[in-house]
Design a protein around this motif. Structure first.
Motif, PDB file in Angstrom:
ATOM      1  N   LYS A 186       0.675   4.578 -15.853  1.00 20.93           N
ATOM      2  CA  LYS A 186       0.149   3.339 -15.006  1.00 20.93           C
ATOM      3  C   LYS A 186       0.485   3.125 -13.629  1.00 20.93           C
ATOM      4  CE  LYS A 186      -0.387   1.133 -19.381  1.00 20.93           C
ATOM      5  NZ  LYS A 186      -1.650   1.293 -19.647  1.00 20.93           N
ATOM      6  N   ILE A 187       0.935   4.372 -12.900  1.00 23.45           N
ATOM      7  CA  ILE A 187       0.974   4.417 -11.563  1.00 23.45           C
ATOM      8  C   ILE A 187      -0.328   4.478 -10.915  1.00 23.45           C
ATOM      9  CG2 ILE A 187       2.337   5.492  -9.687  1.00 23.45           C
ATOM     10  CD1 ILE A 187       4.404   6.319 -11.964  1.00 23.45           C
ATOM     11  N   PHE A 188      -0.703   3.515 -10.057  1.00 27.66           N
ATOM     12  CA  PHE A 188      -2.123   3.517  -9.332  1.00 27.66           C
ATOM     13  C   PHE A 188      -2.195   2.844  -8.257  1.00 27.66           C
ATOM     14  CE2 PHE A 188      -6.580   3.485  -8.680  1.00 27.66           C
ATOM     15  CZ  PHE A 188      -6.969   4.570  -8.759  1.00 27.66           C
ATOM     16  N   PRO A 189      -2.591   3.352  -7.064  1.00 26.34           N
ATOM     17  CA  PRO A 189      -2.935   4.714  -6.822  1.00 26.34           C
ATOM     18  C   PRO A 189      -1.975   5.759  -6.750  1.00 26.34           C
ATOM     19  CG  PRO A 189      -2.892   3.399  -4.624  1.00 26.34           C
ATOM     20  CD  PRO A 189      -2.581   2.380  -5.857  1.00 26.34           C
ATOM     21  N   VAL A 190      -2.126   6.778  -7.176  1.00 22.46           N
ATOM     22  CA  VAL A 190      -1.076   7.867  -7.368  1.00 22.46           C
ATOM     23  C   VAL A 190      -0.542   8.247  -5.870  1.00 22.46           C
ATOM     24  CG1 VAL A 190      -0.484  10.081  -8.319  1.00 22.46           C
ATOM     25  CG2 VAL A 190      -2.006   8.433  -9.635  1.00 22.46           C
ATOM     26  N   PHE A 191      -1.567   8.515  -5.246  1.00 26.90           N
ATOM     27  CA  PHE A 191      -1.250   9.108  -3.837  1.00 26.90           C
ATOM     28  C   PHE A 191      -1.351   7.794  -2.938  1.00 26.90           C
ATOM     29  CE2 PHE A 191      -1.803  12.888  -6.299  1.00 26.90           C
ATOM     30  CZ  PHE A 191      -0.890  13.827  -5.672  1.00 26.90           C
ATOM     31  N   VAL A 192      -0.423   7.550  -1.914  1.00 29.30           N
ATOM     32  CA  VAL A 192      -0.826   6.569  -0.941  1.00 29.30           C
ATOM     33  C   VAL A 192      -0.295   7.117   0.397  1.00 29.30           C
ATOM     34  CG1 VAL A 192      -0.673   4.772  -2.739  1.00 29.30           C
ATOM     35  CG2 VAL A 192       1.624   5.520  -1.589  1.00 29.30           C
ATOM     36  N   GLU A 193      -0.870   6.764   1.319  1.00 28.90           N
ATOM     37  CA  GLU A 193      -0.468   7.220   2.613  1.00 28.90           C
ATOM     38  C   GLU A 193       0.475   6.223   3.372  1.00 28.90           C
ATOM     39  OE1 GLU A 193      -2.547   8.157   6.986  1.00 28.90           O
ATOM     40  OE2 GLU A 193      -3.744   6.965   5.436  1.00 28.90           O
ATOM     41  N   VAL A 194       1.590   6.696   3.811  1.00 31.51           N
ATOM     42  CA  VAL A 194       2.833   6.078   4.413  1.00 31.51           C
ATOM     43  C   VAL A 194       2.249   4.988   5.507  1.00 31.51           C
ATOM     44  CG1 VAL A 194       3.177   7.639   6.460  1.00 31.51           C
ATOM     45  CG2 VAL A 194       4.863   6.246   5.454  1.00 31.51           C
ATOM     46  N   MET A 195       2.665   3.860   5.538  1.00 37.28           N
ATOM     47  CA  MET A 195       2.320   2.713   6.419  1.00 37.28           C
ATOM     48  C   MET A 195       3.449   2.505   7.291  1.00 37.28           C
ATOM     49  SD  MET A 195       0.278   0.198   3.808  1.00 37.28           S
ATOM     50  CE  MET A 195      -0.171  -0.942   5.461  1.00 37.28           C
ATOM     51  N   GLY A 196       3.736   3.144   8.391  1.00 36.67           N
ATOM     52  CA  GLY A 196       4.737   2.891   9.301  1.00 36.67           C
ATOM     53  C   GLY A 196       6.018   3.732   8.647  1.00 36.67           C
ATOM     54  N   ASN A 197       6.842   2.771   8.350  1.00 35.00           N
ATOM     55  CA  ASN A 197       8.034   3.188   7.638  1.00 35.00           C
ATOM     56  C   ASN A 197       8.053   2.627   6.281  1.00 35.00           C
ATOM     57  OD1 ASN A 197       9.025   4.527  10.170  1.00 35.00           O
ATOM     58  ND2 ASN A 197      10.138   2.559  10.763  1.00 35.00           N
ATOM     59  N   ASN A 198       7.004   2.485   5.719  1.00 36.51           N
ATOM     60  CA  ASN A 198       7.025   1.748   4.399  1.00 36.51           C
ATOM     61  C   ASN A 198       6.067   2.710   3.410  1.00 36.51           C
ATOM     62  OD1 ASN A 198       7.075  -0.339   6.711  1.00 36.51           O
ATOM     63  ND2 ASN A 198       8.306  -1.074   4.480  1.00 36.51           N
ATOM     64  N   CYS A 199       6.185   2.460   2.001  1.00 37.40           N
ATOM     65  CA  CYS A 199       5.261   2.850   1.015  1.00 37.40           C
ATOM     66  C   CYS A 199       3.998   2.263   1.193  1.00 37.40           C
ATOM     67  CB  CYS A 199       5.843   2.849  -0.420  1.00 37.40           C
ATOM     68  SG  CYS A 199       5.047   3.152  -1.555  1.00 37.40           S
ATOM     69  N   GLY A 200       2.939   2.864   1.299  1.00 40.18           N
ATOM     70  CA  GLY A 200       1.603   2.463   1.166  1.00 40.18           C
ATOM     71  C   GLY A 200       1.388   1.756  -0.190  1.00 40.18           C
ATOM     72  N   ARG A 201       2.090   1.660  -1.113  1.00 42.24           N
ATOM     73  CA  ARG A 201       1.753   0.907  -2.307  1.00 42.24           C
ATOM     74  C   ARG A 201       2.660  -0.295  -2.679  1.00 42.24           C
ATOM     75  NH1 ARG A 201       2.965   2.433  -8.477  1.00 42.24           N
ATOM     76  NH2 ARG A 201       1.660   0.948  -9.539  1.00 42.24           N
ATOM     77  N   CYS A 202       3.669   0.141  -2.678  1.00 37.68           N
ATOM     78  CA  CYS A 202       4.908  -1.111  -2.916  1.00 37.68           C
ATOM     79  C   CYS A 202       5.446  -1.779  -1.874  1.00 37.68           C
ATOM     80  CB  CYS A 202       5.907  -0.541  -3.978  1.00 37.68           C
ATOM     81  SG  CYS A 202       7.082   0.405  -3.201  1.00 37.68           S
ATOM     82  N   ARG A 203       5.245  -1.027  -0.431  1.00 41.62           N
ATOM     83  CA  ARG A 203       5.684  -1.719   0.770  1.00 41.62           C
ATOM     84  C   ARG A 203       7.200  -1.630   0.795  1.00 41.62           C
ATOM     85  NH1 ARG A 203       0.773  -1.157   0.587  1.00 41.62           N
ATOM     86  NH2 ARG A 203      -0.720  -2.731   1.613  1.00 41.62           N
ATOM     87  N   MET A 204       7.720  -0.869   0.044  1.00 41.04           N
ATOM     88  CA  MET A 204       9.415  -0.578   0.194  1.00 41.04           C
ATOM     89  C   MET A 204       9.737   0.128   1.713  1.00 41.04           C
ATOM     90  SD  MET A 204      12.137   1.112  -2.151  1.00 41.04           S
ATOM     91  CE  MET A 204      11.839   2.923  -1.366  1.00 41.04           C
TER      92      MET A 204
END
Length: 232
Positions: A186-204
């Motif tokens: 239940k990890i979706f999306p599986v592939f995410v593009e980096v957003m600056g210095n953050n994860c593109g999914r959870c924003r960590m």
């Protein structure tokens, strides 16, 4: 890792994911889930009430036996010829009869309470069965409505699954296995593009070492949400 093929696959899979999510959150579906839970709860409660009623009835039967035995004892005391008893024996006999009468009074009160309890349990049981039957009837109605909605969406779902089968052929097997495992978790999306210095999914925010690795390898697993972060 070549990402173009898996990202194309994920784009189509996202459409399927959103479609399935919408169906899962459909008001008819949610109502069906709630009614199904009500029916299950009613079944559990009715079983508990049956068990409770059985216990009360058993206690009532035992109590009736005790009352019968106590009455018999009282009758035997009454049959005694007082003229043949000493003063002490008469006094003892009277005290015993008083005690028997007191016991009978207490036993009768207990029996009355048990009778009230069994009536309450039966009333609750009937109410529970009614709730179960009503939930079951409503469930069928809402399920029919949901099935109609799902039926209308099925061609879209089938089409998307067909696209996914074709796209999967263009994705390396190892990459597809990683994707399917993440999707199953239940990890979706599986592939995410980096957003600056953050994860593109959870924003960590990523650590300096993680960013360094991402810059070097262009791919990284998020320590928080477990998605695979990529950079172009």
């Amino acid at each position: 890792m070549e990402l173009n093929a898996i990202l194309a696959y994920q784009d189509v899979d996202k459409q399927l994911f959103n479609l399935e999510k919408d169906l899962a959150k459909n008001p008819y579906k949610l109502k069906c889930n709630a009614l199904n839970q009500t029916a299950k709860d009613s079944q559990v409660k009715s079983s508990q009430l049956e068990e409770q009623a059985g216990s009360i009835l058993s206690e009532m039967e035992e109590l009736k036996k005790t009352i019968s035995s106590t009455k018999k004892h009282g009758e035997e005391l009454l049959k005694k010829d007082v003229s043949k008893l000493s003063a002490d024996e008469i006094s003892e006999n009277l005290a015993t009869k008083d005690k028997v009468l007191q016991n009978l009074s207490l036993l009768d009160k207990r029996l009355t309470k048990l009778a009230e309890s069994i009536n309450q349990v039966l009333a609750e049981f009937n109410k529970t069965i009614k709730n179960y039957n009503e939930a079951k009837a409503q469930y069928q109605k809402y399920k029919a409505a949901y099935d109609e909605v799902a039926k209308q969406q099925q061609p879209k779902i089938d089409a998307l699954k067909g696209q996914l089968q074709n796209l999967a052929k263009t994705v390396p097997q190892e990459t597809m296995e990683i994707y399917n495992k993440k999707r199953a978790d239940k990890i979706f999306p599986v592939f995410v593009e980096v957003m600056g210095n953050n994860c593109g999914r959870c924003r960590m925010e990523l650590s300096a070492s993680a960013l360094s690795k991402l810059k070097r390898e262009h791919i990284l697993t998020c320590e928080n949400c477990r998605s695979i972060i990529y950079s172009k």
